[in-house]
Motif scaffolding. Structure first.
Motif: not given
Length: 128
Positions: A54-63, A65-68, A118-124
């Motif tokens: 849902r967060m992938d689809a909407q960006g934010e769910v019930a406050g 968010k992803y932290k990059d 190697v540096y990888k970008h992750i979403k938590k």
């Protein structure tokens, strides 16, 4: 204080105290507990998977968010394994994270890490 309890299909309670005494269990009890814990782990991962979807689809769910974050990883290949083993010994052969290697071998390893990390970008999920 309320603590999590799992109830088996036979009505047995699995509490944190039960999990702390696995050494005292006989083989059949340990097998059953392992079966239930595997089942629980699988079932408990479903809500977080749905939340991430849902967060992938909407960006934010019930406050929430992803932290990059950017995380450094060492590619596990024969060249890296050989180089680290030759210089730092067998303890470095099982290539771990850059942080674990720095903790084990000190800051002197940083120069070698800079060559291979190697540096990888992750979403938590930012659990606020």
């Amino acid at each position: 204080m309320n603590e999590p309890i799992l109830i088996t299909d036979m009505g047995e309670k699995i509490t944190p105290e039960v999990l702390e005494s696995v050494e005292k269990m006989d083989d059949s009890q340990l097998v059953e507990l392992s079966r239930y814990s595997k089942l629980a782990k699988n079932m408990l991962s479903k809500p977080e998977k749905e939340l991430k979807k849902r967060m992938d689809a909407q960006g934010e769910v019930a406050g929430l968010k992803y932290k990059d974050e950017t995380r450094g990883v060492i590619p596990e290949n024969d060249a890296n394994k050989q180089a680290f083993m030759n210089k730092y010994g067998l303890d470095a052969f099982d290539i771990k994270s850059p942080k674990q290697l720095k903790d084990k071998f000190g800051s002197d390893i940083q120069e070698d890490l800079d060559k291979v990390v190697v540096y990888k970008h992750i979403k938590k999920i930012d659990w606020v």
